[in-house]
Design an enzyme around this catalytic site. Structure first.
Site, mmCIF file in Angstrom:
data_model
loop_
_atom_site.group_PDB
_atom_site.id
_atom_site.type_symbol
_atom_site.label_atom_id
_atom_site.label_comp_id
_atom_site.label_asym_id
_atom_site.label_seq_id
_atom_site.Cartn_x
_atom_site.Cartn_y
_atom_site.Cartn_z
ATOM 1 N N GLN B 131 0.831 -1.203 0.000
ATOM 2 C CA GLN B 131 0.000 0.000 0.000
ATOM 3 C C GLN B 131 0.869 1.258 0.000
ATOM 4 O O GLN B 131 1.534 1.545 0.996
ATOM 5 C CB GLN B 131 -0.875 -0.001 1.257
ATOM 6 C CG GLN B 131 -1.741 1.233 1.421
ATOM 7 C CD GLN B 131 -2.455 1.243 2.773
ATOM 8 O OE1 GLN B 131 -1.923 0.733 3.762
ATOM 9 N NE2 GLN B 131 -3.645 1.811 2.820
ATOM 10 N N GLY B 132 0.828 1.994 -1.079
ATOM 11 C CA GLY B 132 1.619 3.220 -1.155
ATOM 12 C C GLY B 132 0.768 4.453 -0.923
ATOM 13 O O GLY B 132 0.379 5.146 -1.869
ATOM 14 N N TYR B 133 0.455 4.696 0.316
ATOM 15 C CA TYR B 133 -0.320 5.886 0.678
ATOM 16 C C TYR B 133 0.588 6.958 1.283
ATOM 17 O O TYR B 133 0.759 8.032 0.747
ATOM 18 C CB TYR B 133 -1.398 5.522 1.716
ATOM 19 C CG TYR B 133 -2.733 5.040 1.180
ATOM 20 C CD1 TYR B 133 -2.821 4.339 -0.017
ATOM 21 C CD2 TYR B 133 -3.898 5.267 1.889
ATOM 22 C CE1 TYR B 133 -4.046 3.882 -0.490
ATOM 23 C CE2 TYR B 133 -5.129 4.821 1.430
ATOM 24 C CZ TYR B 133 -5.204 4.136 0.245
ATOM 25 O OH TYR B 133 -6.415 3.689 -0.208
ATOM 26 N N SER B 134 1.161 6.624 2.457
ATOM 27 C CA SER B 134 1.871 7.632 3.253
ATOM 28 C C SER B 134 3.123 8.146 2.550
ATOM 29 O O SER B 134 3.798 7.422 1.823
ATOM 30 C CB SER B 134 2.284 7.043 4.599
ATOM 31 O OG SER B 134 1.170 6.494 5.244
ATOM 32 N N SER B 166 4.405 -1.044 4.132
ATOM 33 C CA SER B 166 4.600 -2.369 4.721
ATOM 34 C C SER B 166 4.928 -3.385 3.637
ATOM 35 O O SER B 166 4.214 -3.487 2.644
ATOM 36 C CB SER B 166 3.346 -2.818 5.467
ATOM 37 O OG SER B 166 3.081 -1.948 6.531
ATOM 38 N N GLU B 249 -9.434 -1.195 5.714
ATOM 39 C CA GLU B 249 -8.187 -1.387 6.443
ATOM 40 C C GLU B 249 -8.437 -1.216 7.939
ATOM 41 O O GLU B 249 -7.940 -1.981 8.752
ATOM 42 C CB GLU B 249 -7.149 -0.380 5.952
ATOM 43 C CG GLU B 249 -5.789 -0.593 6.579
ATOM 44 C CD GLU B 249 -4.781 0.470 6.162
ATOM 45 O OE1 GLU B 249 -5.149 1.390 5.407
ATOM 46 O OE2 GLU B 249 -3.629 0.372 6.614
ATOM 47 N N GLU B 378 -5.955 9.542 17.173
ATOM 48 C CA GLU B 378 -6.434 10.927 17.225
ATOM 49 C C GLU B 378 -7.246 11.264 15.975
ATOM 50 O O GLU B 378 -8.244 11.980 16.060
ATOM 51 C CB GLU B 378 -5.246 11.891 17.366
ATOM 52 C CG GLU B 378 -4.530 11.822 18.714
ATOM 53 C CD GLU B 378 -3.687 10.556 18.897
ATOM 54 O OE1 GLU B 378 -3.266 9.952 17.871
ATOM 55 O OE2 GLU B 378 -3.467 10.148 20.049
HETATM 56 C C1 LIG Z 1 3.022 -0.529 11.594
HETATM 57 C C2 LIG Z 1 2.699 0.464 10.542
HETATM 58 C C3 LIG Z 1 2.427 0.037 9.247
HETATM 59 C C4 LIG Z 1 2.123 0.970 8.253
HETATM 60 N N1 LIG Z 1 1.916 0.520 6.985
HETATM 61 C C5 LIG Z 1 1.689 1.417 5.996
HETATM 62 C C6 LIG Z 1 1.532 0.997 4.640
HETATM 63 O O1 LIG Z 1 1.620 -0.197 4.343
HETATM 64 N N2 LIG Z 1 1.315 1.901 3.686
HETATM 65 C C7 LIG Z 1 1.218 3.237 3.982
HETATM 66 O O2 LIG Z 1 0.984 4.018 3.094
HETATM 67 N N3 LIG Z 1 1.360 3.680 5.260
HETATM 68 C C8 LIG Z 1 1.603 2.800 6.262
HETATM 69 N N4 LIG Z 1 1.778 3.249 7.555
HETATM 70 C C9 LIG Z 1 1.776 4.692 7.796
HETATM 71 C C10 LIG Z 1 0.598 5.187 8.575
HETATM 72 O O3 LIG Z 1 -0.553 5.228 7.777
HETATM 73 C C11 LIG Z 1 0.959 6.571 9.118
HETATM 74 O O4 LIG Z 1 2.009 6.388 10.050
HETATM 75 C C12 LIG Z 1 -0.201 7.235 9.812
HETATM 76 O O5 LIG Z 1 -1.161 7.634 8.871
HETATM 77 C C13 LIG Z 1 0.256 8.465 10.623
HETATM 78 O O6 LIG Z 1 1.014 9.335 9.849
HETATM 79 P P1 LIG Z 1 2.443 9.849 10.389
HETATM 80 O O7 LIG Z 1 3.228 8.676 10.785
HETATM 81 O O8 LIG Z 1 2.984 10.771 9.384
HETATM 82 O O9 LIG Z 1 2.114 10.650 11.731
HETATM 83 P P2 LIG Z 1 1.671 12.194 11.841
HETATM 84 O O10 LIG Z 1 0.524 12.450 10.937
HETATM 85 O O11 LIG Z 1 2.858 13.060 11.708
HETATM 86 O O12 LIG Z 1 1.124 12.221 13.352
HETATM 87 C C14 LIG Z 1 1.978 12.454 14.505
HETATM 88 C C15 LIG Z 1 1.062 12.583 15.726
HETATM 89 O O13 LIG Z 1 0.193 13.721 15.551
HETATM 90 C C16 LIG Z 1 -1.159 13.362 15.662
HETATM 91 N N5 LIG Z 1 -1.974 14.149 14.764
HETATM 92 C C17 LIG Z 1 -1.774 14.363 13.449
HETATM 93 N N6 LIG Z 1 -2.774 15.093 12.925
HETATM 94 C C18 LIG Z 1 -3.642 15.340 13.948
HETATM 95 C C19 LIG Z 1 -4.875 16.045 14.062
HETATM 96 N N7 LIG Z 1 -5.444 16.625 13.006
HETATM 97 N N8 LIG Z 1 -5.482 16.077 15.271
HETATM 98 C C20 LIG Z 1 -4.908 15.492 16.352
HETATM 99 N N9 LIG Z 1 -3.764 14.821 16.309
HETATM 100 C C21 LIG Z 1 -3.134 14.736 15.118
HETATM 101 C C22 LIG Z 1 -1.185 11.891 15.292
HETATM 102 O O14 LIG Z 1 -2.327 11.266 15.836
HETATM 103 C C23 LIG Z 1 0.106 11.384 15.890
HETATM 104 O O15 LIG Z 1 -0.079 11.089 17.245
HETATM 105 C C24 LIG Z 1 2.080 2.339 8.555
HETATM 106 C C25 LIG Z 1 2.336 2.761 9.866
HETATM 107 C C26 LIG Z 1 2.648 1.846 10.852
HETATM 108 C C27 LIG Z 1 2.939 2.325 12.232
#
Ligand SMILES: Cc1cc2nc3c(=O)[nH]c(=O)nc-3n(C[C@H](O)[C@H](O)[C@H](O)COP(=O)(O)OP(=O)(O)OC[C@H]3O[C@@H](n4cnc5c(N)ncnc54)[C@H](O)[C@@H]3O)c2cc1C
Ligand SMILES: Cc1cc2nc3c(=O)[nH]c(=O)nc-3n(C[C@H](O)[C@H](O)[C@H](O)COP(=O)(O)OP(=O)(O)OC[C@H]3O[C@@H](n4cnc5c(N)ncnc54)[C@H](O)[C@@H]3O)c2cc1C
Lengths: 379, 392
Positions: B131-134, B166, B249, B378
């Site tokens: 999954q290429g989202y983030s 992942s 998901e 959150e």
């Molecule tokens: C084990 C694991 C597997 C993953 N697998 C994939 C994958 O296969 N493909 C993929 O694309 N992504 C994947 N991800 C990525 C995942 O989707 C992102 O980590 C997630 O969306 C959070 O983004 P970030 O890490 O940039 O955190 P950030 O968005 O930077 O968040 C940091 C903190 O700020 C808080 N925050 C952010 N915005 C708000 C708001 N508006 N209000 C309140 N709090 C807020 C968050 O809750 C968090 O606590 C994976 C992540 C993990 C941990």
């Protein structure tokens, strides 16, 4: 596989109950009863309307004047009554009284059911002897005397005890104070010699009594069920009662929550509605999640009771435990989110908190029921 | 006998005959899972056989239509299948982002050609997806993604970087969100595209996690050619599909709140760790905490069930997936904290084959990601507050 949704009939009953409570027993009614220290503690006109709608006989078989709508049905009524803090003998008489007679009564004792269903006969259950619920710790004694028994002891926290026409009293006929066996249930006329019923007041403005039994003579016919063997039907009765109290807690918590959310949308500080503060939004979202989960547990417990499922006791305890926690959370937060207004008697929100605590304690709080769930699950 | 009972009998008999003995026990570690794909190394012949047999019946994707290789089961039949599998502690034959995520999206939004091309290999476990989202700059604010796709007539040229992908280093294909139009509101210029990880310009670099494992990667996209017929749904309309997929998901991740088939319950494990005294967990404070967890987990499970029942009878609130994701993942984290407490220092032994709690420390650390992946706790609370409670 029964679906975890209400049937159309159950939904109709819920809607009808909501209509009745919101129109005929709004929160202002409880407030008035409390302020006027009303002698009855409920409004007879409202009770008559509830009876007319068939609510008092929801659990009672048709052969005895009820509608036999089951626990899911009665649960909807209890939940809706919780929303408006409606004061009525519905729980004491229509749930505990009716089910005690249905579980343990003989044919002639079951005649009382008709009076419960038509609202003319009120029953109250006198079980607890101390502040914390311990239904099998019974010091009240019943000693054989001639053909009958003589009762001595004290009961407390008897819901709607001072208006009851019949008291159902647990007393020890054998064994030690903590033994589960040796307990017997008796039907006692509160007007009988030696019975004194003292009404006590609580934060919720509702009715509870202390009952003192001093050399009260009852006949052998007064025994409800089998002598010495009340533990099993009593436990079943308490499971049922716990589930219905969980429904009341669900109703009152849902209402307290709705009111808090509404207040957040009308109160402005810092030039904006306080609903725009994320610190409050997340707390509200958490409460909503908890309420949704409680709702599922309460519904499942009722379905299990109706189906005589062997998980029913565990599910009833789990529901009462969760309901107690959620009610504590939501009523506390309800006051907090109202700020200073939440502390005033004029605002209703505090009334929900003051109702929640006695209901949480009634038939066992979170701790009591969590302990039971652990035992059911083998740890 | 009702049709459902007949189905149960037949299923039971089929499983008895076809599920290899060694596939009838819970996973001992994550490594026991079968992920399929071009380069997958089966751990045993039984593992391969189990996948092939289940795939043959379409039971790797039991509720997908048979025309795309699925099992074509009704919801009730699907439930029976899961019950019968759990009865003999049968392992899931296939773990698959294809089945959990992109498959349902292709089924709902994809062209007939995409369905024919991609669904059957997913069911058979032949193609493994990632999954290429983030992106580094787009996590919670996913719609802020910058990976851009330039229109070249019959294809796009994609440039950008994905992160936290992942199993990108093990996957055969990627489904990715890319920006196809930079000039409109951020949600309106996004497309969902599919491409082979062997396409020139795709490279990955593993990231090591707090558990010591490296299940996810940075993924670099450098002039990657993506055919136009590999767009799911319409160009620029990918956001709706992305959100639909996220709902899937979330329910999957939220499911971690449940105890999987054959897995010991928290209570059983706590008894293993601490022992009983007079029939009660020997540590009374821990007993209280476990009981509290058990009660909450009953509430969670029943709510997931009620949500499914309500969806089926057309009642209930939408958006419950956010709540289930929130509740389920927080529950799973609590479960692992309690397990660590129950086993005490013995449970934290980091290495060795004879650890009393096995790979508990690594699993415990893995659960911390549950409330981050697929949208953080959150973000779920924001969704509930805004979409359901109307707070703003
Ligand atoms: C084990 C694991 C597997 C993953 N697998 C994939 C994958 O296969 N493909 C993929 O694309 N992504 C994947 N991800 C990525 C995942 O989707 C992102 O980590 C997630 O969306 C959070 O983004 P970030 O890490 O940039 O955190 P950030 O968005 O930077 O968040 C940091 C903190 O700020 C808080 N925050 C952010 N915005 C708000 C708001 N508006 N209000 C309140 N709090 C807020 C968050 O809750 C968090 O606590 C994976 C992540 C993990 C941990
Ligand atoms: C027992 C008692 C005694 C008092 N005595 C005095 C006294 O002697 N003299 C006096 O002047 N005052 C007194 N007060 C008033 C007290 O200071 C205020 O009630 C308090 O400052 C909160 O203001 P409020 O009631 O208007 O609530 P609001 O400001 O309306 O708050 C409502 C809710 O919104 C939350 N909220 C508000 N702003 C934010 C934000 N930016 N972010 C997140 N959440 C927010 C609050 O925390 C609260 O939960 C008393 C209050 C009480 C309860």
């Amino acid at each position: 596989m029964q679906k975890l949704v209400l049937t159309e009939e159950q939904q109709m009953l819920k809607d009808a109950a909501r209509g009745l409570f919101s129109e005929q027993a709004p929160v202002s009614q409880l407030r008035k009863l409390r302020d006027e220290k009303d002698a009855l503690g409920y409004v007879p006109e409202f009770w008559n309307q509830a009876v007319e709608l068939g609510l008092a006989g929801t659990l009672i078989p048709e052969s005895h004047g009820g509608s036999e709508f089951g626990h899911v049905g009665m649960g909807q009524v209890m939940e809706e009554g919780g929303r408006t803090l409606a004061a009525s003998p519905l729980f004491a008489s229509g749930v505990l009284g009716a089910c005690a007679l249905m579980l343990a009564g003989n044919d002639s004792q079951k005649d009382i059911l008709k009076g419960i269903a038509d609202g003319s006969h009120l029953v109250a259950l006198a079980i607890d002897e101390a502040g914390r619920h311990q239904p099998f710790r019974v010091a009240t004694k019943a000693e054989v005397q001639g053909e009958g028994f003589v009762l001595n002891g004290r009961k407390t926290f008897v819901v709607d005890g001072h208006i009851a026409n019949t008291l159902i009293v647990s007393a020890r006929t054998s064994g030690g104070e903590r033994d589960e066996s040796g307990i017997t249930l008796f039907l006692v006329d509160p007007k009988a010699e030696g019975v004194s019923v003292e009404r006590t007041t609580f934060p919720d403005g509702r009715n509870y009594a202390k009952v003192t039994l001093e050399n009260v003579a009852v006949s052998a016919d007064a025994v409800l069920g089998n002598k010495d063997q009340a533990a099993s039907p009593l436990q079943k009765l308490l499971d049922i009662g716990s589930a219905h109290l969980a429904a009341e807690l669900l109703g009152l918590s849902s209402e307290a929550f709705d009111r808090a959310v509404a207040y957040m949308k009308e109160r402005k500080q810092f030039g904006v509605y306080i609903s725009s503060f994320q610190a409050l939004q997340h707390r509200a979202a958490h409460m909503w999640s908890e309420l949704e989960q409680l709702k599922s547990m309460v519904l499942k417990a009722f379905m299990a009771l109706d189906a005589n499922d062997d998980q029913a006791s565990m599910l009833a305890s789990a529901a009462k435990a969760k309901a107690s926690q959620v009610a504590e959370l939501v009523t506390n937060e309800g006051v907090q989110l109202h700020g200073g207004m939440g502390m005033t008697d004029e605002f209703d929100i505090g009334l929900f908190m003051k109702r929640a605590r006695p209901v949480q304690l009634m038939l066992g709080d979170f701790r009591y029921h969590a302990d039971r769930v652990a035992s059911f699950k083998g740890f | 006998m009702t049709d459902l009972e007949t189905f149960r009998q037949e299923t039971r008999a089929w499983l008895e005959e076809n599920c290899p003995q060694s596939m009838r026990s819970p996973f001992k570690s994550d490594k026991d899972a079968c992920w399929g794909g071009r380069n997958f190394q089966f751990q045993s012949d039984d593992q391969r056989l189990w996948l092939e047999r289940m795939a043959e019946k379409g039971w790797t994707a039991p509720d997908w239509p048979t025309e795309y290789g699925g099992g074509g089961l009704s919801r009730d039949e699907h439930k029976v299948l899961l019950e019968e599998m759990s009865r003999i502690q049968a392992r899931p034959p296939l773990n698959s982002f294809g089945i959990w995520m992109i498959g349902p999206a292709i089924l709902k939004f994809g062209s007939e050609a995409l369905k024919q091309q991609h669904l059957p290999p997913i069911v058979r476990g032949e193609i493994r997806w990632c999954q290429g989202y983030s992106e580094p700059g787009a996590g919670s604010d996913l719609a802020g993604l910058q990976t851009k796709a330039e229109d070249k007539g019959d294809h796009f040229i994609v440039n950008g970087q994905k992160i936290w992908t992942s199993y990108a280093d093990k996957a055969d294909w990627m489904f990715a969100l890319v920006r196809t139009n930079p000039d409109v509101k951020k949600q309106e210029g996004i497309s969902l595209v599919l491409f082979d990880m062997e396409t020139p310009g795709v490279s990955t670099r593993p990231i090591k996690l707090i558990s010591g494992e490296s299940p996810f990667c940075e993924t670099f996209l450098d002039n990657v050619r993506v055919e136009k017929d590999q767009v799911v749904g319409d160009v620029d309309k990918g956001w709706t599909i992305a959100k639909y997929l996220l709902t899937h998901e979330r329910s999957m991740i939220g499911n971690m709140g449940s105890t999987a088939a054959g897995q010991k319950t928290l209570a059983e494990l706590a008894v293993d760790g601490v022992g009983l005294e007079d029939g009660k967990l020997a540590d009374p404070m821990l007993r209280t905490e476990v009981a509290s967890w058990v009660i909450d987990s009953i509430g969670y499970e029943l709510t997931a069930e009620r949500a499914r029942d309500e969806a089926k009878s057309g009642q209930g609130v939408g958006n419950v997936s956010a709540m289930l994701k929130y509740a389920g993942t927080e529950l799973n984290k609590r479960r692992y904290e309690l397990l660590v407490a129950a086993y005490g220092s013995e449970g934290l032994l980091w290495e060795g084959d004879d650890r009393p709690a096995g790979a508990l420390p690594q699993q415990w650390l893995r659960t911390k990601g549950n409330s981050i992946e697929g949208g953080t706790t959150e973000v779920q609370l924001n969704i509930i507050a805004k979409n359901i409670l109307g707070l703003g």
